[in-house]
Design a protein around this motif. Structure first.
Motif, mmCIF file in Angstrom:
data_model
loop_
_atom_site.group_PDB
_atom_site.id
_atom_site.type_symbol
_atom_site.label_atom_id
_atom_site.label_comp_id
_atom_site.label_asym_id
_atom_site.label_seq_id
_atom_site.Cartn_x
_atom_site.Cartn_y
_atom_site.Cartn_z
ATOM 1 N N LEU A 1 -4.270 9.441 -5.157
ATOM 2 C CA LEU A 1 -4.186 8.664 -4.079
ATOM 3 C C LEU A 1 -4.020 7.654 -3.604
ATOM 4 C CD1 LEU A 1 -7.742 6.875 -5.750
ATOM 5 C CD2 LEU A 1 -6.196 7.198 -7.223
ATOM 6 N N PRO A 2 -3.919 6.824 -2.237
ATOM 7 C CA PRO A 2 -3.507 5.308 -1.852
ATOM 8 C C PRO A 2 -3.866 4.881 -3.107
ATOM 9 C CG PRO A 2 -4.807 6.902 -0.195
ATOM 10 C CD PRO A 2 -4.930 7.900 -0.834
ATOM 11 N N THR A 3 -2.726 3.686 -3.121
ATOM 12 C CA THR A 3 -2.712 2.271 -4.236
ATOM 13 C C THR A 3 -1.827 1.279 -4.060
ATOM 14 O OG1 THR A 3 -2.732 4.039 -6.285
ATOM 15 C CG2 THR A 3 -1.674 1.785 -6.216
ATOM 16 N N LEU B 1 -6.907 3.228 -4.662
ATOM 17 C CA LEU B 1 -6.628 2.047 -6.065
ATOM 18 C C LEU B 1 -6.119 0.528 -5.402
ATOM 19 C CD1 LEU B 1 -6.421 2.164 -9.403
ATOM 20 C CD2 LEU B 1 -4.092 3.557 -8.930
ATOM 21 N N VAL B 2 -6.611 -0.037 -6.406
ATOM 22 C CA VAL B 2 -5.950 -1.324 -6.509
ATOM 23 C C VAL B 2 -6.001 -1.898 -7.988
ATOM 24 C CG1 VAL B 2 -6.554 -3.678 -6.618
ATOM 25 C CG2 VAL B 2 -7.126 -2.306 -4.291
ATOM 26 N N MET B 3 -3.976 -2.195 -7.572
ATOM 27 C CA MET B 3 -3.763 -2.610 -9.563
ATOM 28 C C MET B 3 -2.559 -3.781 -9.192
ATOM 29 S SD MET B 3 -2.030 0.401 -10.706
ATOM 30 C CE MET B 3 -1.254 0.446 -12.334
ATOM 31 N N GLY B 4 -2.886 -4.196 -10.702
ATOM 32 C CA GLY B 4 -1.356 -5.166 -10.231
ATOM 33 C C GLY B 4 0.028 -4.185 -10.776
ATOM 34 N N GLY B 5 0.961 -4.577 -9.988
ATOM 35 C CA GLY B 5 2.236 -4.020 -10.715
ATOM 36 C C GLY B 5 3.139 -4.652 -11.943
ATOM 37 N N TYR B 6 3.669 -4.060 -12.336
ATOM 38 C CA TYR B 6 4.280 -4.835 -13.750
ATOM 39 C C TYR B 6 5.529 -4.039 -14.016
ATOM 40 C CZ TYR B 6 0.129 -6.250 -14.545
ATOM 41 O OH TYR B 6 -1.596 -5.980 -14.700
ATOM 42 N N GLY B 7 6.709 -4.466 -14.227
ATOM 43 C CA GLY B 7 7.992 -4.453 -13.847
ATOM 44 C C GLY B 7 8.784 -5.728 -14.036
ATOM 45 N N ARG B 8 10.158 -5.899 -14.179
ATOM 46 C CA ARG B 8 11.635 -6.446 -13.889
ATOM 47 C C ARG B 8 12.375 -5.684 -14.443
ATOM 48 N NH1 ARG B 8 10.563 -6.016 -19.309
ATOM 49 N NH2 ARG B 8 11.597 -5.969 -21.058
ATOM 50 N N SER B 9 13.819 -6.838 -13.412
ATOM 51 C CA SER B 9 15.126 -6.524 -13.867
ATOM 52 C C SER B 9 15.720 -6.712 -15.282
ATOM 53 C CB SER B 9 15.923 -6.476 -12.504
ATOM 54 O OG SER B 9 17.080 -6.403 -12.396
ATOM 55 N N ARG B 10 16.601 -5.618 -15.702
ATOM 56 C CA ARG B 10 17.320 -6.409 -16.548
ATOM 57 C C ARG B 10 18.660 -5.180 -16.837
ATOM 58 N NH1 ARG B 10 14.467 -3.925 -21.960
ATOM 59 N NH2 ARG B 10 15.348 -2.045 -21.338
ATOM 60 N N LEU B 11 19.856 -5.644 -16.539
ATOM 61 C CA LEU B 11 20.862 -5.681 -16.534
ATOM 62 C C LEU B 11 21.032 -4.284 -15.390
ATOM 63 C CD1 LEU B 11 21.395 -5.498 -20.169
ATOM 64 C CD2 LEU B 11 22.559 -7.154 -18.609
ATOM 65 N N SER C 1 -3.781 14.075 3.076
ATOM 66 C CA SER C 1 -3.870 13.125 4.346
ATOM 67 C C SER C 1 -5.213 12.579 3.487
ATOM 68 C CB SER C 1 -4.589 14.447 5.480
ATOM 69 O OG SER C 1 -5.423 13.912 6.145
ATOM 70 N N PHE C 2 -4.525 11.356 4.791
ATOM 71 C CA PHE C 2 -5.928 9.505 4.246
ATOM 72 C C PHE C 2 -5.786 9.517 6.091
ATOM 73 C CE2 PHE C 2 -1.986 10.177 1.398
ATOM 74 C CZ PHE C 2 -2.749 10.965 0.251
ATOM 75 N N LEU D 1 0.697 -1.141 0.067
ATOM 76 C CA LEU D 1 -0.230 0.047 0.215
ATOM 77 C C LEU D 1 0.967 0.869 -0.016
ATOM 78 C CD1 LEU D 1 -2.977 1.251 0.114
ATOM 79 C CD2 LEU D 1 -2.386 1.006 2.355
ATOM 80 N N ILE D 2 0.894 2.232 -1.012
ATOM 81 C CA ILE D 2 1.496 2.989 -1.161
ATOM 82 C C ILE D 2 1.295 3.791 -1.026
ATOM 83 C CG2 ILE D 2 3.403 4.131 -2.899
ATOM 84 C CD1 ILE D 2 2.992 1.753 -3.982
#
Length: 275
Positions: A269-271, A241-251, A147-148, A140-141
């Motif tokens: 908004l908080p995600t 907001l609820v969502m998938g996080g996409y990414g990877r490490s490359r070099l 203020s939340f 949760l970010i």
């Protein structure tokens, strides 16, 4: 599923108190145990300090120790003022991403602050993204401004039928069940408006968990997905907001999905993100 252990990263700069307050409120709502984690990188003595003498090294070490004590005291005082006792303080040494990700394995939810791009002292602006990809837990970010006091009354789900989005929905179930309203947003771009994203099965799945969902079906947008999500959240007055996080490490470079990067950099908004 329920949140029984929540981990909050207690080193969010000027926003630390905000992150801790949100974490305490969420722990109280879910009857969860709260752990505040503060981590410092191993104390390495630079060559110029060695030459400066032992007293300078002691001063630097004392400054670091005093900072830990200050944050620890503020955390316990916040918990005490809010009448919350089911908490603990954890201090470790190590590299922040690795340390927080490791401790996240023993929690149900991790709470951190968004990296502030205007903070010149923030040497690792990719911390939040790296943690989200490495933790193996929902993160949760909290935005670095605002203020939340209430999070999760009006939830927006960004849905594209992917593994990551599915994981995010499952991880968010304790929040979705408590929400007053839940909207599911399925986006199609101007290039693939006929590529309908299936939502009926997801609505049925959530309904079996007691979550009633309103669907924004086949919403065609000419802007990028990340900004379209933020626009929809603003229109609906969403507070999470609820969502998938996409990414990877490359070099040694972290490569994020377009919507993920937009949200991490420009969130309003908080995600809750899951990878």
């Amino acid at each position: 599923m329920s949140y029984k252990t929540i981990l909050v990263y207690a080193d969010c700069g000027q926003r630390t108190a905000v992150c801790i307050e949100v974490a305490i409120r969420m722990a109280m709502q879910h009857d969860a145990h709260l752990i505040a984690l503060y981590t410092q990188e191993p104390f390495v003595i630079p060559a110029h300090l060695i030459q400066a003498g032992e007293e300078v090294i002691k001063t630097q070490k004392k400054f670091a120790d005093d900072e830990v004590a200050k944050v620890k005291s503020a955390y316990h005082n916040q918990a005490l003022s809010m009448g919350f006792t089911n908490n603990e303080w954890l201090y470790t040494q190590g590299f922040p991403v690795d340390t927080v990700a490791e401790q996240a394995r023993y929690a149900d939810l991790v709470i951190v602050g968004q990296a502030d791009s205007s903070d010149k002292l923030n040497v690792n602006k990719d911390f939040t993204a790296q943690l989200m990809l490495a933790a193996g837990r929902p993160v949760l970010i909290l935005p670095y401004a605002g203020s939340f006091l209430n999070i999760g009354r009006r939830i927006l789900i960004a849905w594209n039928a992917s593994r990551e989005a599915t994981r995010a929905i499952t991880d968010a179930l304790p929040l979705l069940k408590r929400a007053e309203s839940v909207h599911l947003l399925a986006l199609s771009s101007k290039y693939d408006a006929q590529n309908h994203i299936p939502v009926d099965e997801t609505v049925l799945y959530l309904a079996r968990h007691g979550v009633n969902v309103e669907v924004a079906r086949d919403r065609v947008t000419k802007i990028d997905a990340g900004n379209a999500i933020l626009s929809c959240a603003a229109d609906l007055g969403s507070d999470l907001l609820v969502m998938g996080g996409y990414g990877r490490s490359r070099l040694r470079e972290w490569v994020l999905g377009g919507a993920t990067r937009t949200i991490l950099e420009s969130m309003t908004l908080p995600t809750l993100m899951s990878h």
